[in-house]
Enzyme design. Structure first.
Site, PDB file in Angstrom:
ATOM      1  N   GLU A   1     -24.073 -41.267   8.392  1.00 37.91           N
ATOM      2  CA  GLU A   1     -24.682 -39.895   8.744  1.00 37.91           C
ATOM      3  C   GLU A   1     -23.766 -38.664   8.844  1.00 37.91           C
ATOM      4  OE1 GLU A   1     -23.288 -40.631  12.721  1.00 37.91           O
ATOM      5  OE2 GLU A   1     -23.839 -41.836  11.122  1.00 37.91           O
TER       6      GLU A   1
ATOM      7  N   ASP B   1     -14.863 -30.101   9.495  1.00 34.75           N
ATOM      8  CA  ASP B   1     -13.833 -31.005   9.612  1.00 34.75           C
ATOM      9  C   ASP B   1     -12.890 -30.249  10.553  1.00 34.75           C
ATOM     10  OD1 ASP B   1     -11.619 -29.376   8.218  1.00 34.75           O
ATOM     11  OD2 ASP B   1     -12.782 -30.244   6.357  1.00 34.75           O
TER      12      ASP B   1
ATOM     13  N   ASP C   1      -5.469 -42.844   7.088  1.00 41.83           N
ATOM     14  CA  ASP C   1      -5.254 -41.677   6.542  1.00 41.83           C
ATOM     15  C   ASP C   1      -5.919 -40.627   7.783  1.00 41.83           C
ATOM     16  OD1 ASP C   1      -4.820 -39.559   4.650  1.00 41.83           O
ATOM     17  OD2 ASP C   1      -6.789 -40.044   3.516  1.00 41.83           O
TER      18      ASP C   1
END
Length: 120
Positions: free
Chosen positions: A4, A11, A50
């Site tokens: 979801e 971000d 990452d």
């Protein structure tokens, strides 16, 4: 795998840019949430590899942070990690200027990065 995505989110990179700075309290809370996410991942035997602002979503309604994009992730191991998380060498090889220097399809399938079938 698709998960979801909060309806109103950004971000972390865009979240910070839109505000120009974060208060110490907001920064501390977001950092705490990221640390909790990393602790949870490692307790499940997963290494993200990452973590960066673009891979942290902030729900604008709740302020909840979510760690996303486990594409470079791997399982935790006790031995040294010998492969890099990205496949830059393979990409450089594919983008060679001279066509004779580029890999064939068979070369690509045989590349060690392609042979790693472990999914995080």
């Amino acid at each position: 795998m698709v998960l979801e995505r909060p309806e109103r989110c950004q971000d972390l990179q865009h979240f910070i840019r839109a505000r120009r700075f974060l208060s110490e309290e907001v920064a501390r809370e977001l950092f705490r949430q990221v640390l909790e996410a990393v602790r949870h991942c490692t307790s499940c035997g997963v290494l993200h590899r990452d973590i960066k602002p673009q891979n942290i979503l902030v729900d604008l309604a709740t302020g909840q942070a979510k760690l996303i994009d486990f594409g470079c992730g791997t399982y935790l191991q006790k031995t040294a990690y010998t492969q890099f998380a990205d496949c830059q060498d393979l990409i450089r090889w594919c983008l060679s200027v001279h066509s004779l220097d580029r890999p064939s399809l068979e070369d690509l399938f045989c590349d060690p990065w392609m042979q790693d079938t472990h999914l995080p």
